[in-house]
Design a protein around this motif. Structure first.
Motif, PDB file in Angstrom:
ATOM      1  N   SER A   1       0.844  -1.193   0.000  1.00 48.48           N
ATOM      2  CA  SER A   1       0.000   0.000   0.000  1.00 48.48           C
ATOM      3  C   SER A   1       0.876   1.240   0.000  1.00 48.48           C
ATOM      4  CB  SER A   1      -0.901   0.016   1.235  1.00 48.48           C
ATOM      5  OG  SER A   1      -1.693  -1.148   1.274  1.00 48.48           O
TER       6      SER A   1
ATOM      7  N   PHE B   1       0.850   5.725  -0.372  1.00 42.03           N
ATOM      8  CA  PHE B   1       0.041   6.919  -0.201  1.00 42.03           C
ATOM      9  C   PHE B   1       0.901   8.156  -0.375  1.00 42.03           C
ATOM     10  CE2 PHE B   1      -3.259   4.420   1.905  1.00 42.03           C
ATOM     11  CZ  PHE B   1      -2.542   3.408   2.515  1.00 42.03           C
TER      12      PHE B   1
ATOM     13  N   SER C   1      -4.314   7.885  -2.205  1.00 39.86           N
ATOM     14  CA  SER C   1      -3.695   6.570  -2.247  1.00 39.86           C
ATOM     15  C   SER C   1      -3.083   6.393  -3.636  1.00 39.86           C
ATOM     16  CB  SER C   1      -4.737   5.488  -1.996  1.00 39.86           C
ATOM     17  OG  SER C   1      -5.351   5.672  -0.735  1.00 39.86           O
TER      18      SER C   1
ATOM     19  N   TYR D   1      -2.389   3.613  -6.570  1.00 38.21           N
ATOM     20  CA  TYR D   1      -2.756   2.279  -7.036  1.00 38.21           C
ATOM     21  C   TYR D   1      -1.810   1.829  -8.143  1.00 38.21           C
ATOM     22  CZ  TYR D   1      -6.953   3.600  -4.502  1.00 38.21           C
ATOM     23  OH  TYR D   1      -7.817   4.033  -3.530  1.00 38.21           O
TER      24      TYR D   1
ATOM     25  N   ASN E   1       3.349   1.107   3.326  1.00 43.05           N
ATOM     26  CA  ASN E   1       3.062   0.252   4.482  1.00 43.05           C
ATOM     27  C   ASN E   1       4.231  -0.689   4.736  1.00 43.05           C
ATOM     28  OD1 ASN E   1       2.564  -1.681   2.367  1.00 43.05           O
ATOM     29  ND2 ASN E   1       1.330  -2.855   3.819  1.00 43.05           N
ATOM     30  N   LYS E   2       4.432  -0.985   6.017  1.00 43.97           N
ATOM     31  CA  LYS E   2       5.407  -2.015   6.389  1.00 43.97           C
ATOM     32  C   LYS E   2       4.772  -3.367   6.103  1.00 43.97           C
ATOM     33  CE  LYS E   2       7.536   0.503  10.267  1.00 43.97           C
ATOM     34  NZ  LYS E   2       8.989   0.479  10.049  1.00 43.97           N
TER      35      LYS E   2
ATOM     36  N   ASN F   1      -0.936  -2.829   9.550  1.00 37.41           N
ATOM     37  CA  ASN F   1      -1.368  -1.450   9.473  1.00 37.41           C
ATOM     38  C   ASN F   1      -0.299  -0.430   9.802  1.00 37.41           C
ATOM     39  OD1 ASN F   1      -4.194  -1.972   8.853  1.00 37.41           O
ATOM     40  ND2 ASN F   1      -4.185  -2.987  10.821  1.00 37.41           N
ATOM     41  N   MET F   2       0.921  -0.842   9.868  1.00 44.04           N
ATOM     42  CA  MET F   2       1.987   0.120  10.155  1.00 44.04           C
ATOM     43  C   MET F   2       2.459   0.758   8.864  1.00 44.04           C
ATOM     44  SD  MET F   2       4.104  -1.942  13.030  1.00 44.04           S
ATOM     45  CE  MET F   2       5.462  -0.782  12.968  1.00 44.04           C
ATOM     46  N   LEU F   3       2.691   2.048   8.950  1.00 34.86           N
ATOM     47  CA  LEU F   3       3.152   2.813   7.795  1.00 34.86           C
ATOM     48  C   LEU F   3       4.534   3.384   8.057  1.00 34.86           C
ATOM     49  CD1 LEU F   3      -0.102   4.842   6.980  1.00 34.86           C
ATOM     50  CD2 LEU F   3       0.664   2.680   5.978  1.00 34.86           C
TER      51      LEU F   3
ATOM     52  N   PHE G   1       6.905   6.583   6.869  1.00 28.35           N
ATOM     53  CA  PHE G   1       6.803   7.892   6.234  1.00 28.35           C
ATOM     54  C   PHE G   1       8.164   8.344   5.719  1.00 28.35           C
ATOM     55  CE2 PHE G   1       2.529   9.390   7.368  1.00 28.35           C
ATOM     56  CZ  PHE G   1       2.159   8.395   8.247  1.00 28.35           C
TER      57      PHE G   1
END
Lengths: 117, 110
Positions: B32, B34, B49, B51, B91-92, B96-98, B100
């Motif tokens: 994922s 963003f 996001s 894609y 994302n990692k 749900n960890m991101l 930055f």
């Protein structure tokens, strides 16, 4: 709209004080996060929680602890504040409430600028 | 090597210009992607996001190149209000960890 609130926008504390930063979200999100943001270093994850009473260390947990007694509230605790903890602290939340595609999207609170003297 | 790398800028462009930012990421398992926008002394907010097929939202176009592990953001017809820092986010592998990026600062001048 998702709303994430933080208890203080600005905070000044003295070295050695215990500091509590509170974060509340109103979207019934499972996941909550605490970051700090410093110039040149970007956002760094301190701790996160994926459920009530659950917590996981992030990249820089030293000197911090957290508490999640209720789903909507995630607290960051500085047990004994030090000058190198002067920073902008950002809370975020995410969850399946936004749908499967959006569940990783993190929504941030306005931040707390902490100055430790 | 940082997990997510961006040119910090600043990118100084005149109003109406087209500007592009790139970002590279190191974790090939990331799924994922963003772009977030952060105004001065404010919190980051989701811009869009990204894609696999690329996506467009008004003047903003995001592209993903998995083979080369980079993400781009194109802003057309820049407005003064586009002045901000743009954060590339990946994302990692762990749910749900991101992660930055450090952000790219854009300044649009009249």
């Amino acid at each position: 709209d998702v709303k994430v609130t933080q208890s203080s926008r600005y905070l000044v504390k003295r070295t050695g004080e215990k500091v509590f930063l509170e974060c509340v979200q109103d979207m019934d999100h499972e996941n909550m996060f605490w970051y700090r943001q410093d110039p040149g270093l970007g956002l760094r994850l301190i701790y996160f929680s994926y459920d009530v009473k659950m917590k996981e260390k992030g990249d820089i947990p030293e000197g911090y602890s957290v508490s999640r007694e209720k789903k909507e509230r995630f607290s960051l605790i500085l047990e004994s504040a030090s000058t190198n903890q002067t920073s902008m602290y950002l809370c975020a939340s995410s969850g399946i409430a936004g749908g499967p595609i959006q569940q990783e999207t993190q929504y941030f609170g306005p931040g707390t600028r902490l100055l430790v003297l | 090597r940082k997990e997510v790398e961006q040119d910090p800028g600043p990118f100084n462009v005149p109003e109406g210009a087209t500007v592009a930012f790139n970002c590279t990421y190191s974790n090939s398992a990331s799924q994922s992607f963003f772009w977030y926008r952060q105004d001065c002394r404010k919190e980051p907010k989701l811009l869009m996001s990204v894609y696999s097929s690329g996506n467009e939202d008004g003047r903003f176009t995001a592209q993903l190149n998995r083979a080369s592990q980079y993400i781009s953001l194109l802003i057309r017809d820049s407005k003064l209000s586009d002045s901000a820092t743009y954060l590339c986010v990946v994302n990692k592998w762990a749910g749900n960890m991101l992660t930055f990026g450090g952000g790219t600062r854009l300044m649009v001048k009249p």
